[in-house]
Design a protein around this motif. Structure first.
Motif, mmCIF file in Angstrom:
data_model
loop_
_atom_site.group_PDB
_atom_site.id
_atom_site.type_symbol
_atom_site.label_atom_id
_atom_site.label_comp_id
_atom_site.label_asym_id
_atom_site.label_seq_id
_atom_site.Cartn_x
_atom_site.Cartn_y
_atom_site.Cartn_z
ATOM 1 N N ARG A 280 -1.975 -2.933 3.262
ATOM 2 C CA ARG A 280 -3.159 -2.071 3.184
ATOM 3 C C ARG A 280 -3.259 -1.329 1.848
ATOM 4 O O ARG A 280 -4.343 -1.214 1.280
ATOM 5 N N SER B 299 -4.867 -3.522 -0.780
ATOM 6 C CA SER B 299 -6.281 -3.796 -0.539
ATOM 7 C C SER B 299 -7.136 -2.581 -0.878
ATOM 8 O O SER B 299 -8.242 -2.720 -1.410
ATOM 9 N N ARG C 103 -7.191 -2.325 -4.675
ATOM 10 C CA ARG C 103 -8.048 -3.383 -5.219
ATOM 11 C C ARG C 103 -9.528 -3.015 -5.047
ATOM 12 O O ARG C 103 -10.348 -3.222 -5.957
ATOM 13 N N ARG C 104 -9.874 -2.441 -3.894
ATOM 14 C CA ARG C 104 -11.270 -2.031 -3.675
ATOM 15 C C ARG C 104 -11.686 -0.954 -4.666
ATOM 16 O O ARG C 104 -12.805 -0.977 -5.192
#
Length: 652
Positions: free
Chosen positions: A84, A87, A90-91
């Protein structure tokens, strides 16, 4: 004397004022709290959130608190280990012109969290940037998010308060009812699949309706979950999450998916768990729960026992041959057309109890050794006719053990010591389910022993692009000596030490601002990346610990360390020119504060020039108290406004 009394009064007043400068918000059921400035307004239940906090003078700036359940497929995951953080990072980096200021993850045992601080430009062509400071916390199958968003132009007025608000979020001592399977406590209910139903005075097969009883009084009228299952079933187990797990009785020689029914919501769905093929002439006839919360399913010929672990979804075949075949009495119960002995229950001593459907006799098998007891346990008090269909071990409210037996048209309670059965109530059930034998009184929670080591794992990254910087230099220093920390080709590092030590760490790379801070080595693992800001035009940084004599422009010796680092930066990057910016608080006449800030900038410039930096590379600007970064109402925050910054003017 009057002077002393006045001083005491002022100190008390200041303390009271500091306490009253913030208010407390308490979340749902009093399980968490946060502090927010009294100058901010609170909105309860805004769209999609639990609460929102906004400054009265800048309503477009807002901190939002949300709390929502995680999807069922993520309930039992350890999210920090599940990727998590990457991610989320990265977002963030995919946002237009994103600049990550900090990004940390933490496993606190009872909960996990991410904290982050970044800016980005919502529209690439827009002049304004947004500043986001937030925390995502996962506990007991819920995600809580506290996030501040505002125009970066408001940072001087609001950012310090917003960061304090976000950092103040904390759990209280109120109990937290986790949705995660491992966090559940079985309630005081037992269940049975009704074998028959009455339709217009006629009895017909059912096997889809579930009856719910209180263990405290199983003689009472049951709660009926009519036609709760999408198929007929003989097997029912109750999980630690107080949901029921079952599988169809269809004798198909094919894998079968386990169905989950929640009595609280009266809703069900198929799980991803799949039992293996049971044989063309077999059915899954019984199910039970062990003291770890695992679910067991047994075929009608007792030749296949399967365990399902709801913690990770694994399905394990425990045996493929009935252990009772080794018992000396097996020829008397295992002949052709004999009744089944596949209905069973488990106790908390790894003992399986099975019931012979023909006469209600009990058999025992040690689950660890697969060894059966040499003799059956006959029971008195049962009718001679057959039709005994299941067993269930339960405790009543006082913690007394009860063994229930589903017989022909009645539910019986069995006294094992006396080998005697007593009728409890009428009813015909294909299987019984319960689990509170193992969770009547929650065991005292002992905190895990603190780890013997402290470890820091992370990466050295470009703060704007997230690109690894494997050539960077990272050093940890203590009074007795320093250590250079090696970086991998991906810019990662790992360092272990004894808990309780404090290190000063320094990270640098050509073309970037160096980072200096401290790390207190606490027990366990810390995951924290080091973000280096590139030397880019327009970047502004504060010179830490640059201090002056009271109301004067004379530098204090404590300032030299920070100024020497700036000297080194400018010497290592001879094409960089900077603008010094001086700030004061708002105490005193504004025009005098401007003059004082100009004089202090001149003193800093003189120090840099005396240490080898060409004066032509340095310009200065005294702003007085025009650009505060925190409130001027308290001394603790006024100190934040008295500062010296430098801005990159050019990188030729």
């Amino acid at each position: 004397m009057k002077v002393c009394l006045t001083l005491v009064f002022l100190l008390c007043h200041a303390a009271l004022f500091a306490q009253s400068a913030s208010a407390v918000y308490t979340g749902a059921q009093g399980r968490y709290q946060l502090r927010y400035p009294r100058t901010w307004q609170v909105r309860q239940r805004p769209a999609g959130a639990e609460a929102a906090f906004a400054p009265a003078a800048a309503p477009l700036a807002q901190a939002t608190l949300t709390a929502q359940p995680l999807p069922d497929e993520r309930l039992d995951l350890r999210l920090l280990a599940d990727g998590r953080p990457d991610s989320v990072l990265r977002r963030i980096r995919e946002l237009p012109q994103a600049q990550v200021l900090s990004f940390e993850q933490r496993n606190a045992g009872s909960y996990e969290e991410l904290s982050y601080d970044y800016t980005y430009r919502p529209v690439a062509s827009a002049p304004a940037r947004l500043h986001v400071v937030g925390r995502q916390v996962w506990r007991g199958g819920y995600e809580l998010r506290l996030e501040y968003r505002a125009d970066a132009a408001l940072d001087g007025r609001l950012l310090a308060e917003a960061r304090e608000l976000v950092a103040s979020f904390a759990f209280t001592k109120a109990p937290w009812p986790g949705r995660r399977y491992a966090d559940q406590r079985c309630d005081n209910k037992m269940y049975g699949i009704a074998a028959l139903r009455n339709v217009d005075g006629q009895w017909e097969d059912d096997c889809r309706t579930i009856h719910e009883f209180s263990v405290s009084d199983p003689t009472g009228r049951p709660v009926v979950h009519r036609q709760a299952l999408p198929f007929q079933s003989y097997a029912l187990a109750k999980g630690f999450d107080n949901c029921l797990y079952t599988v169809t009785k269809a004798p198909t020689d094919a894998p079968e998916r386990v169905y989950r029914y929640d009595p609280a919501t009266r809703r069900g769905r198929y799980t991803s768990w799949q039992l293996p093929a049971q044989g063309p002439e077999n059915v899954w006839i019984s199910a039970a729960t062990d003291d770890h919360g695992d679910l067991y399913f047994l075929t009608s010929d007792a030749n296949q026992l399967v365990k399902v672990s709801p913690f990770d979804g694994t399905v394990t075949v425990l045996w493929t041959t009935d252990p009772l075949r080794k018992a000396p009495f097996y020829p008397y119960i295992g002949f052709a057309n004999a009744g089944t002995h596949g209905n069973f229950c488990l106790d908390d001593a790894n003992t399986m109890y099975l019931v012979y459907s023909t006469d209600g006799s009990l058999f025992k098998v040690d689950l660890k050794t697969r060894q059966p007891s040499p003799t059956p346990v006959p029971l008195t008090g049962l009718p001679a006719r057959g039709g005994y269909s299941d067993l269930l071990m339960q405790n009543d409210a006082a913690g007394r053990r009860r063994l229930y037996l589903a017989g022909p048209h009645a539910l019986y309670q069995v006294d094992l010591a006396r080998q005697q059965a007593t009728r409890v109530r009428s009813g015909t059930y294909t299987d019984l389910a319960g689990c509170n034998l193992f969770r009547v009184v929650p065991p005292p929670r002992r905190g895990p022993a603190p780890p013997a080591t402290a470890a820091w794992q992370g990466r050295v990254l470009d703060a704007r692009t997230g690109r690894p910087l494997p050539e960077a230099l990272l050093r940890l220093d203590r009074p007795e000596g320093g250590t250079a920390v090696l970086l991998s080709t991906q810019g990662t590092f790992a360092y272990s030490t004894t808990p309780g030590r404090t290190y000063e760490y320094h990270a640098q790379h050509p073309g970037y601002f160096s980072v200096d801070s401290t790390w207190l080595a606490t027990p366990g693992a810390l995951a924290r990346d080091i973000l280096l800001q590139p030397l880019a035009v327009g970047t502004t940084l504060k010179l830490a610990n640059v201090q002056f004599e009271q109301s004067r422009a004379a530098l204090l010796p404590a300032s030299y360390a920070a100024l020497n680092k700036l000297v080194a930066l400018l010497i290592d990057n001879p094409r960089v020119t900077i603008e010094l910016r001086g700030h004061t608080d708002n105490v005193g006449p504004p025009e005098k504060n401007v003059v004082l800030s100009q004089q202090r900038i001149a003193a800093v410039k003189a120090y840099l020039a005396d240490h080898g930096v060409a004066p032509a590379r340095i310009t200065g600007l005294g702003l007085g108290g025009a650009e505060p970064v925190a409130s001027n109402l308290q001394e603790a925050t006024r100190q934040l406004n008295r500062r010296v910054e430098f801005r990159i003017v050019s990188v030729q």
